[in-house]
Design an enzyme around this catalytic site. Structure first.
Site, PDB file in Angstrom:
ATOM      1  N   VAL A  11      10.478  -7.491   9.510  1.00 22.96           N
ATOM      2  CA  VAL A  11      12.045  -6.621   9.771  1.00 22.96           C
ATOM      3  C   VAL A  11      11.672  -5.680  10.861  1.00 22.96           C
ATOM      4  O   VAL A  11      10.614  -5.202  10.727  1.00 22.96           O
ATOM      5  CB  VAL A  11      12.386  -5.799   8.197  1.00 22.96           C
ATOM      6  CG1 VAL A  11      13.403  -5.133   8.598  1.00 22.96           C
ATOM      7  CG2 VAL A  11      12.371  -6.764   7.380  1.00 22.96           C
ATOM      8  N   GLN A  38     -10.276  -2.378   2.385  1.00 21.94           N
ATOM      9  CA  GLN A  38      -9.785  -3.296   3.358  1.00 21.94           C
ATOM     10  C   GLN A  38      -9.816  -2.275   4.726  1.00 21.94           C
ATOM     11  O   GLN A  38      -9.593  -2.772   5.759  1.00 21.94           O
ATOM     12  CB  GLN A  38      -8.497  -3.985   3.194  1.00 21.94           C
ATOM     13  CG  GLN A  38      -7.479  -2.993   3.141  1.00 21.94           C
ATOM     14  CD  GLN A  38      -5.953  -3.618   2.637  1.00 21.94           C
ATOM     15  OE1 GLN A  38      -5.945  -4.237   1.576  1.00 21.94           O
ATOM     16  NE2 GLN A  38      -5.118  -3.655   3.551  1.00 21.94           N
ATOM     17  N   GLN A  68      -3.040 -12.350   7.687  1.00 22.79           N
ATOM     18  CA  GLN A  68      -3.241 -12.017   6.176  1.00 22.79           C
ATOM     19  C   GLN A  68      -2.602 -13.060   5.168  1.00 22.79           C
ATOM     20  O   GLN A  68      -3.072 -13.858   4.313  1.00 22.79           O
ATOM     21  CB  GLN A  68      -2.586 -10.707   5.817  1.00 22.79           C
ATOM     22  CG  GLN A  68      -2.400 -10.477   4.327  1.00 22.79           C
ATOM     23  CD  GLN A  68      -1.801  -8.915   4.049  1.00 22.79           C
ATOM     24  OE1 GLN A  68      -2.920  -8.149   4.062  1.00 22.79           O
ATOM     25  NE2 GLN A  68      -0.773  -8.523   4.030  1.00 22.79           N
ATOM     26  N   MET A 103       8.815  -3.147  11.767  1.00 26.85           N
ATOM     27  CA  MET A 103       8.541  -2.203  10.764  1.00 26.85           C
ATOM     28  C   MET A 103       7.036  -2.146  10.460  1.00 26.85           C
ATOM     29  O   MET A 103       6.469  -3.042  10.137  1.00 26.85           O
ATOM     30  CB  MET A 103       9.697  -2.171   9.790  1.00 26.85           C
ATOM     31  CG  MET A 103      10.873  -1.824  10.205  1.00 26.85           C
ATOM     32  SD  MET A 103      11.812  -1.206   8.989  1.00 26.85           S
ATOM     33  CE  MET A 103      13.319  -1.239   9.647  1.00 26.85           C
ATOM     34  N   SER A 104       6.548  -0.843  10.359  1.00 24.35           N
ATOM     35  CA  SER A 104       5.143  -0.633   9.862  1.00 24.35           C
ATOM     36  C   SER A 104       4.849   0.825   9.269  1.00 24.35           C
ATOM     37  O   SER A 104       5.682   1.611  10.024  1.00 24.35           O
ATOM     38  CB  SER A 104       4.115  -0.873  11.143  1.00 24.35           C
ATOM     39  OG  SER A 104       2.747  -0.394  10.698  1.00 24.35           O
ATOM     40  N   SER A 105       4.295   1.025   8.520  1.00 21.74           N
ATOM     41  CA  SER A 105       4.078   2.319   7.714  1.00 21.74           C
ATOM     42  C   SER A 105       3.406   3.236   8.766  1.00 21.74           C
ATOM     43  O   SER A 105       3.519   4.429   8.917  1.00 21.74           O
ATOM     44  CB  SER A 105       3.149   2.453   6.592  1.00 21.74           C
ATOM     45  OG  SER A 105       3.596   1.724   5.573  1.00 21.74           O
ATOM     46  N   HIS A 146       9.015  -3.545   3.613  1.00 20.93           N
ATOM     47  CA  HIS A 146       8.835  -3.789   2.143  1.00 20.93           C
ATOM     48  C   HIS A 146      10.262  -4.227   1.053  1.00 20.93           C
ATOM     49  O   HIS A 146      10.017  -4.848   0.187  1.00 20.93           O
ATOM     50  CB  HIS A 146       8.115  -2.622   1.591  1.00 20.93           C
ATOM     51  CG  HIS A 146       7.094  -2.177   2.324  1.00 20.93           C
ATOM     52  ND1 HIS A 146       6.672  -0.909   2.958  1.00 20.93           N
ATOM     53  CD2 HIS A 146       5.682  -2.725   2.270  1.00 20.93           C
ATOM     54  CE1 HIS A 146       5.435  -0.957   3.345  1.00 20.93           C
ATOM     55  NE2 HIS A 146       4.882  -1.924   3.149  1.00 20.93           N
ATOM     56  N   MET A 180       0.801  -1.268   0.105  1.00 24.02           N
ATOM     57  CA  MET A 180      -0.152  -0.015  -0.009  1.00 24.02           C
ATOM     58  C   MET A 180       0.789   1.289   0.122  1.00 24.02           C
ATOM     59  O   MET A 180       0.370   2.112   0.367  1.00 24.02           O
ATOM     60  CB  MET A 180      -0.944  -0.164   1.418  1.00 24.02           C
ATOM     61  CG  MET A 180      -1.797  -1.211   1.172  1.00 24.02           C
ATOM     62  SD  MET A 180      -3.357  -0.930   2.202  1.00 24.02           S
ATOM     63  CE  MET A 180      -2.873  -0.782   3.600  1.00 24.02           C
TER      64      MET A 180
END
Ligand code: PAF
Length: 276
Positions: free
Chosen positions: A167, A52, A144, A175-177, A28, A21
């Site tokens: 990661v 979603q 998911q 790690m996450s947006s 990513h 996304m």
């Protein structure tokens, strides 16, 4: 994209696909590197998928930076960057969705009804458009990954699903947006997710087999930190996502916690140890 995918296949080349996304981070990029190892052509999609997100979730606020994303993807040697528009994928009158009966009824699916229908629908559409031989998903979104594997098997998609390890930042935060939303105080609170998982791993390695004891310890660790509100702390079977009471085989420990208004998830596999 249809035409490019057909051309690649006609040339006898393989395609590895990384759906995202956008707002790319090191997690990513590790998926893109894995894709690069797997196939001749790497396709990365960037699309903030409206179906979603539930009402009141962060669809509008979801961080977006396509120019920076394109540069990062190109630096990783991405061959095709696919950035569709909402009207291309969901034109007016769109009305077809994928439903799965069991896996979406656990963990995140309980507080996010409809989320996995949105995820499966967009992923199936992207598979049909991109026609990949491989698709790479992060293990941070464990549910998911499980839902997509099941969809691919049930609907006979001709694509191999690859899971890639989470990661983490050097202090352990996955790690996450969405980490971008955290203030520095909230970021310290967010570290309790990883701490709770590490403690549970240590306790099981030392012989603790009771899921409720591990869950209680995790709940205490997380709720002691400011601004945290737990959605779930679960120990479950990694295949069915059904709750497990006794750790007598490898099991999944999954967490979802709101820190301030930001919902974070994390997970690990717990291995049974030997007491004493
Ligand atoms: O994991 C994500 O970023 C999304 O759920 C995905 C797989 C790109 C579908 O929109």
């Amino acid at each position: 994209m249809h035409q490019s995918a057909r051309d690649v296949k006609r040339a006898g080349k393989s395609i590895a696909f990384v759906p995202t996304m956008g707002f790319l981070h090191e997690g990513h990029l590790s998926l893109i590197r894995e894709a690069r190892r797997l196939a001749d052509i790497v396709v990365v999609s960037m699309f903030v998928n409206p179906t979603q997100f539930g009402p009141g979730e962060d669809f509008e606020a979801y961080p977006r930076d396509p120019a920076r994303d394109s540069e990062l993807a190109e630096n990783e040697d991405t061959d095709i960057l696919f950035i569709p528009e909402k009207q291309d994928l969901y034109p007016p009158g769109y009305e077809t969705y994928i439903i799965q009966e069991n896996l979406p009824g656990h963990l995140c699916g309980i507080s996010r009804p409809g989320h996995f229908t949105g995820v499966m629908t967009i992923v199936a559409k992207l598979f049909n458009i991109i026609k990949p031989h491989y698709a790479v998903f992060g293990e941070k979104d464990f549910q998911q990954l499980a839902v997509i594997r099941k969809m691919v098997s049930d609907l006979n998609f001709d694509v191999k699903i690859i899971g890639s390890p989470t990661v983490r930042e050097t202090d352990g935060l996955a790690m996450s947006s969405r980490n971008k939303y955290l203030s520095s105080g909230q970021r310290s609170s967010a570290l309790t997710l990883y701490r709770a998982l590490c403690d549970a791993k240590e306790m099981t390695a030392k012989g603790e087999t009771r899921a409720d004891a591990l869950i209680d310890a995790a709940v205490q660790t997380i709720s002691a930190a400011p601004e945290t509100s737990i959605d779930y702390v679960k120990i479950c079977d990694p295949d069915t996502l059904e709750d497990v009471a006794v750790i007598d085989r490898p099991v999944l420990m999954g967490l979802a916690v709101k820190v301030g208004r930001t919902r974070l998830i994390d997970n690990t596999i717990l291995q049974p140890g030997s007491r004493g």
